[in-house]
Design an enzyme around this catalytic site. Structure first.
Site, PDB file in Angstrom:
ATOM      1  N   ARG A   1      24.407 -25.079  40.382  1.00 52.80           N
ATOM      2  CA  ARG A   1      22.978 -25.069  40.055  1.00 52.80           C
ATOM      3  C   ARG A   1      22.306 -26.387  40.393  1.00 52.80           C
ATOM      4  O   ARG A   1      21.100 -26.433  40.650  1.00 52.80           O
ATOM      5  CB  ARG A   1      22.781 -24.665  38.588  1.00 52.80           C
ATOM      6  CG  ARG A   1      23.138 -23.204  38.339  1.00 52.80           C
ATOM      7  CD  ARG A   1      23.032 -22.833  36.872  1.00 52.80           C
ATOM      8  NE  ARG A   1      23.972 -23.530  36.032  1.00 52.80           N
ATOM      9  CZ  ARG A   1      25.236 -23.171  35.835  1.00 52.80           C
ATOM     10  NH1 ARG A   1      25.721 -22.097  36.427  1.00 52.80           N
ATOM     11  NH2 ARG A   1      26.034 -23.870  35.040  1.00 52.80           N
TER      12      ARG A   1
ATOM     13  N   GLU B   1      37.687 -28.484  28.367  1.00 54.33           N
ATOM     14  CA  GLU B   1      38.178 -28.112  27.044  1.00 54.33           C
ATOM     15  C   GLU B   1      39.617 -27.595  27.149  1.00 54.33           C
ATOM     16  O   GLU B   1      40.480 -27.969  26.372  1.00 54.33           O
ATOM     17  CB  GLU B   1      37.260 -27.038  26.462  1.00 54.33           C
ATOM     18  CG  GLU B   1      37.365 -26.917  24.967  1.00 54.33           C
ATOM     19  CD  GLU B   1      36.392 -25.883  24.435  1.00 54.33           C
ATOM     20  OE1 GLU B   1      35.511 -25.435  25.198  1.00 54.33           O
ATOM     21  OE2 GLU B   1      36.540 -25.536  23.259  1.00 54.33           O
TER      22      GLU B   1
END
Ligand code: AMP
Length: 202
Positions: free
Chosen positions: A90, A127
């Site tokens: 993006r 994560e």
């Protein structure tokens, strides 16, 4: 405090729009409100527990998109950078528009294995697991002042790796801008002392 309002449902998932009465950001409340009015919160995407900030409505609104690009250019000054880096994917949308508006070139920082020629790599922790970003080794001439842009700043791992890549490839970081910063994840602190410019901070 920002609040979230349910505006629609798609495939059983609530899609929420973030409205803010006190929108804040580094280009002032008006720019912050503009972004806040065109971001959708998508719960549990791409996995449970993540509130995905979908900026496609901003990209799709030509007038609003042009306004945020103009705000970014005005904040940094159009003569303050020689190239714009967009972070896949993006970030490419924002970077290309800034490059066109200012007449500088755009350089993509891509996920591992996508660039066809010799590249520098930077890995960082996610994560769960690890991600790697790359930039072509000849992307910049020495001393090139580089504005780095992305859509969302979360923990700052992506941005830190990208700023590192820019410097390894011979560029000088002239600035870092995001449309939306998730301040509770501490990305800005992680990038310090480099300044962060966020149009909307939530
Ligand atoms: P981070 O490295 O944690 O700062 O994550 C930033 C990168 O992941 C950016 O390229 C974002 O596009 C994407 N990202 C992380 N969290 C979100 C989120 N909640 N909504 C949308 N994009 C996100």
């Amino acid at each position: 405090m920002p609040d979230a309002v349910v505006v629609g449902r798609e495939t059983g998932t609530a899609v929420t729009e973030t409205h803010s009465t006190e929108a804040r950001g580094d280009s002032g409340p008006e720019a912050a409100r503009l972004v806040a009015s065109r971001v959708l919160d998508v719960p549990d995407f791409p996995k449970p527990g993540i509130a995905f900030k979908d900026l496609m409505p901003l990209f799709a609104d030509g007038q609003a998109f042009r306004q945020v690009i103009d705000e970014i250019v005005a904040y940094h000054g159009r003569a303050s950078f020689d190239a714009v880096v967009g972070i896949e994917a993006r970030g490419f949308v924002v970077a290309a528009a800034i490059a066109y508006a200012t007449g500088v070139g755009v350089v993509p920082v891509r996920k591992a294995g996508k660039l066809p020629r010799a590249a520098y790599s930077a890995s960082y922790a996610l994560e769960y697991g690890e991600a790697t970003l790359e930039v072509h080794q000849d992307a910049f001439t020495a001393g090139h002042r580089v504005l780095v842009v992305d859509d969302v700043l979360a923990t700052g791992g992506t941005a830190a790796a990208t700023l590192d890549l820019v410097e390894r490839a011979g560029g000088t970081v002239a600035g870092f801008t995001v449309l939306l910063e998730l301040s509770f994840l501490g990305g800005r602190q992680r990038l310090a002392p480099r300044p962060v410019h966020a149009l909307l901070t939530v």
